[in-house]
Design a protein around this motif. Sequence first.
Motif: not given
Length: 138
Positions: A11-13, A34-36, A121-123, A128-130
């Motif tokens: 991810v780019t932040i 940090n949570a799925p 992978q999605n998890f 990272l998106n969060q």
Amino acid sequence: MNSKNILTASVTINQKIDLVWKIWNEPEDIAKWNAPSDEWINKKIENNLVVGGGFLYAMVKKDGSENFDFGGVYTEIITYQSIAYTLDDGRKTKITFTGSEPVILTEVFEPVANLDLNMQQNFCQTGLNQLKAYAEQL
């Protein structure tokens, strides 16, 4: 790491490296990203960011139906550049921080052998998106 069984998320932040590093490592920040999914919370977060130090994220579903611990020991730390660790089950992970603003955060990890790779992978990507969403609203 066995390269044929490696997953990568990135991810780019749009923030400065010192803030991204802090958010990745400080328990009070980790708890906020940090949570799925919204169904999960961090019941307990410990982080001793030194080589040989450990970390533990005790995760629980808000309805109490599921829980798991995510923990391990740090094997390499290069401030503002990379963190490597070995999980309690022996799997290895490396996180790299590239750039100073924005920061590209990349997580390369060995997946759990008997779980769906796309789900893992999605998890990881969701986490990272969060992190990105949390960091960029500060």
